[in-house]
Design a protein around this motif. Structure first.
Motif, PDB file in Angstrom:
ATOM      1  N   SER A   1      21.225   5.072 -34.795  1.00  0.00           N
ATOM      2  CA  SER A   1      20.186   6.045 -34.457  1.00  0.00           C
ATOM      3  C   SER A   1      20.017   7.080 -35.565  1.00  0.00           C
ATOM      4  O   SER A   1      18.904   7.511 -35.867  1.00  0.00           O
ATOM      5  CB  SER A   1      20.532   6.753 -33.138  1.00  0.00           C
ATOM      6  OG  SER A   1      20.552   5.815 -32.077  1.00  0.00           O
TER       7      SER A   1
ATOM      8  N   ASP B   1      17.939   5.822 -38.169  1.00  0.00           N
ATOM      9  CA  ASP B   1      16.532   5.856 -37.755  1.00  0.00           C
ATOM     10  C   ASP B   1      15.984   7.285 -37.683  1.00  0.00           C
ATOM     11  O   ASP B   1      14.827   7.482 -37.285  1.00  0.00           O
ATOM     12  CB  ASP B   1      16.361   5.204 -36.375  1.00  0.00           C
ATOM     13  CG  ASP B   1      16.624   3.697 -36.408  1.00  0.00           C
ATOM     14  OD1 ASP B   1      16.571   3.103 -37.505  1.00  0.00           O
ATOM     15  OD2 ASP B   1      16.874   3.120 -35.333  1.00  0.00           O
ATOM     16  N   GLY B   2      16.850   8.283 -37.974  1.00  0.00           N
ATOM     17  CA  GLY B   2      16.379   9.664 -37.978  1.00  0.00           C
ATOM     18  C   GLY B   2      16.536  10.400 -36.662  1.00  0.00           C
ATOM     19  O   GLY B   2      15.838  11.382 -36.403  1.00  0.00           O
ATOM     20  N   PHE B   3      17.491   9.965 -35.830  1.00  0.00           N
ATOM     21  CA  PHE B   3      17.709  10.619 -34.540  1.00  0.00           C
ATOM     22  C   PHE B   3      19.090  11.262 -34.476  1.00  0.00           C
ATOM     23  O   PHE B   3      20.055  10.724 -35.019  1.00  0.00           O
ATOM     24  CB  PHE B   3      17.623   9.612 -33.390  1.00  0.00           C
ATOM     25  CG  PHE B   3      16.274   8.989 -33.212  1.00  0.00           C
ATOM     26  CD1 PHE B   3      15.229   9.733 -32.690  1.00  0.00           C
ATOM     27  CD2 PHE B   3      16.039   7.669 -33.569  1.00  0.00           C
ATOM     28  CE1 PHE B   3      13.965   9.166 -32.517  1.00  0.00           C
ATOM     29  CE2 PHE B   3      14.787   7.094 -33.399  1.00  0.00           C
ATOM     30  CZ  PHE B   3      13.741   7.848 -32.875  1.00  0.00           C
TER      31      PHE B   3
ATOM     32  N   ALA C   1      16.004   0.184 -30.206  1.00  0.00           N
ATOM     33  CA  ALA C   1      15.865   1.222 -31.236  1.00  0.00           C
ATOM     34  C   ALA C   1      14.392   1.373 -31.648  1.00  0.00           C
ATOM     35  O   ALA C   1      13.900   2.489 -31.837  1.00  0.00           O
ATOM     36  CB  ALA C   1      16.732   0.875 -32.447  1.00  0.00           C
ATOM     37  N   ARG C   2      13.693   0.248 -31.763  1.00  0.00           N
ATOM     38  CA  ARG C   2      12.263   0.325 -32.116  1.00  0.00           C
ATOM     39  C   ARG C   2      11.456   1.001 -31.026  1.00  0.00           C
ATOM     40  O   ARG C   2      10.485   1.702 -31.305  1.00  0.00           O
ATOM     41  CB  ARG C   2      11.714  -1.076 -32.402  1.00  0.00           C
ATOM     42  CG  ARG C   2      11.910  -1.519 -33.856  1.00  0.00           C
ATOM     43  CD  ARG C   2      11.193  -2.816 -34.128  1.00  0.00           C
ATOM     44  NE  ARG C   2      11.749  -3.877 -33.317  1.00  0.00           N
ATOM     45  CZ  ARG C   2      12.753  -4.666 -33.710  1.00  0.00           C
ATOM     46  NH1 ARG C   2      13.286  -4.520 -34.900  1.00  0.00           N
ATOM     47  NH2 ARG C   2      13.218  -5.593 -32.912  1.00  0.00           N
TER      48      ARG C   2
ATOM     49  N   THR D   1      11.826   4.633 -31.661  1.00  0.00           N
ATOM     50  CA  THR D   1      11.047   5.028 -32.838  1.00  0.00           C
ATOM     51  C   THR D   1       9.567   5.121 -32.482  1.00  0.00           C
ATOM     52  O   THR D   1       8.861   6.032 -32.911  1.00  0.00           O
ATOM     53  CB  THR D   1      11.282   4.022 -33.985  1.00  0.00           C
ATOM     54  OG1 THR D   1      12.659   4.116 -34.376  1.00  0.00           O
ATOM     55  CG2 THR D   1      10.390   4.316 -35.184  1.00  0.00           C
ATOM     56  N   ARG D   2       9.117   4.188 -31.646  1.00  0.00           N
ATOM     57  CA  ARG D   2       7.696   4.198 -31.261  1.00  0.00           C
ATOM     58  C   ARG D   2       7.354   5.428 -30.422  1.00  0.00           C
ATOM     59  O   ARG D   2       6.266   5.973 -30.534  1.00  0.00           O
ATOM     60  CB  ARG D   2       7.406   2.924 -30.461  1.00  0.00           C
ATOM     61  CG  ARG D   2       5.997   2.430 -30.586  1.00  0.00           C
ATOM     62  CD  ARG D   2       5.829   0.992 -30.118  1.00  0.00           C
ATOM     63  NE  ARG D   2       6.024   0.833 -28.704  1.00  0.00           N
ATOM     64  CZ  ARG D   2       6.944   0.047 -28.147  1.00  0.00           C
ATOM     65  NH1 ARG D   2       7.753  -0.661 -28.900  1.00  0.00           N
ATOM     66  NH2 ARG D   2       7.047  -0.051 -26.840  1.00  0.00           N
TER      67      ARG D   2
ATOM     68  N   LYS E   1       8.960   9.428 -32.402  1.00  0.00           N
ATOM     69  CA  LYS E   1       8.696   9.855 -33.780  1.00  0.00           C
ATOM     70  C   LYS E   1       7.254  10.324 -33.942  1.00  0.00           C
ATOM     71  O   LYS E   1       6.343   9.742 -33.388  1.00  0.00           O
ATOM     72  CB  LYS E   1       8.956   8.705 -34.737  1.00  0.00           C
ATOM     73  CG  LYS E   1      10.423   8.384 -34.864  1.00  0.00           C
ATOM     74  CD  LYS E   1      11.152   9.420 -35.683  1.00  0.00           C
ATOM     75  CE  LYS E   1      12.219   8.706 -36.513  1.00  0.00           C
ATOM     76  NZ  LYS E   1      12.976   9.593 -37.361  1.00  0.00           N
TER      77      LYS E   1
END
Lengths: 246, 246
Positions: free
Chosen positions: B65, B68-70, B238-239, B242-243, B246
């Motif tokens: 995560s 992914d920037g979390f 995870a996607r 992100t959807r 973000k």
């Protein structure tokens, strides 16, 4: 296979119309594909509505697949589009329509009469088409199947060893025989189910998913009706092919 | 919230252990997160096995995560790990174990006694923890929830308006009350189901998925048992975040 026309889409995809005997079809390849750099192939089995009607949906998927480095190809189903009419299939479709309009349960005989002859007739056509596609120097393996009529995908997954992964759309009636065939499927499967599909039996779709013998099978269920597959679900199916065919 | 230790993982993730009152927990943030560049947060609700036991799984997800920037954060559930023992919950767990070992169906009273007090006690703790996390300058919104006990995720999705998307793991018993609560959930959901989960009631999971009121909800069912979620299913979850975050 005889190519009847050819054009480029966006300078990145080569679209060729062809006939294979009397069966029309389309082949889409990335323009970068060549004998030195052949690309894997995805068989794009259409819903049984005639290629002309579903062309926009198919070409959109062909573009996406080409961007992912895949060739895609489709052929017209028997009795559909410009192919000779098939009176028995039309009678079965009329029986189905009458049952649904009357709100009657759709009996197994109706489903068998509607789906099994279509599967029996078209599976050998797809196999012959696959011979032709793989004879092209710019098309290589492995081969995926992405389809339309789930009973046809099930049949091909059993009888065609060159297909090594399949995306199946659980959106059509499932004849009894398909549940037995499903147990013999062993390739990786990615099954799409629209949870609120009006014309689809959700429980039959879940039972069929359960029946598949594949050690790797994934069900992606999403909200919405038959044609409402969300874009992110299409992207997930594309990633499945990239995982298995590259 | 009092930080009790801090270390870096791979020079990219800052791991901080903390206590919130008497509740221990962990916060993981990308080292690049700052007041000038706060990151969205994913609440990582653990399975009810104690943080020490599930730490390796949690930290693996925290690393992913962070990449992914979390930010991610977790707290210990009541009665677990180093928190004070909870005799009533232990009795309910023993009742469950006896029923399962005897091959008896697990009755609704047992499920209610096991799950509802846990949800009632822990939901306010997660909300208080969320207050503390969001008070940190390097942590911003939006907030996602990824969890473990599906009845807790359902409760939080209803009562905590700051949670805007959730990944729910359908791997634990579902009390009757959760089906009613599920209808009031409206945030986007991504539900993971292990098709052959030994200790899970598949039909209850499908019924709960059906009950959720969210216009966007997706079910990803995969082969294998409770702990066999395939890596590609984790990537799909995870996607989803992100959807939506973000």
């Amino acid at each position: 296979m005889r190519f009847t026309s050819e054009r480029r889409l966006d300078d990145t995809v080569l679209e060729r119309a062809f006939t294979l005997g009397d069966i029309p079809g389309f082949l889409w390849t990335p323009v970068s594909a060549s004998a030195a750099a052949p690309v894997p192939l995805i068989l794009l089995s259409p819903p049984p509505l005639g290629l002309r009607r579903v062309y926009p949906r198919l070409v959109e998927r062909a573009r996406g697949s080409a961007a992912d480095g895949f060739a895609t190809a489709t052929i017209e189903l028997p009795g559909k589009g410009d192919r000779p009419r098939w009176p028995a299939a039309e009678r079965a479709a009329a029986d189905l329509r009458r049952a649904m309009e009357a709100g009657r349960p759709v009996g197994e005989e109706i489903i068998d009469a509607l789906v099994l002859p279509l599967v029996d007739a078209s599976a050998p056509e797809w196999r012959a088409a696959l011979d032709a596609f793989l004879a092209l120097p710019e098309v290589g393996g492995p081969v995926g199947y992405s389809g339309g009529v789930i009973a046809l995908g099930t049949r091909l997954a059993v009888v065609e060893p060159r297909i090594s992964a399949a995306v199946l759309f659980a959106g059509s009636f499932v004849p009894r025989a398909s549940f037995e065939e499903a147990r013999r499927v062993t390739i990786p499967l990615h099954v799409l189910l629209q949870w609120d599909d009006e014309g689809n039996d959700r429980q039959a779709a879940l039972d069929l998913f359960d029946a598949f013998g594949s050690p790797e099978k994934t069900l992606h269920a999403n909200m919405g009706g038959h044609t409402g597959v969300p874009p992110f679900a299409g992207e997930a199916a594309a990633r499945f092919f990239t995982r298995h065919l590259k």
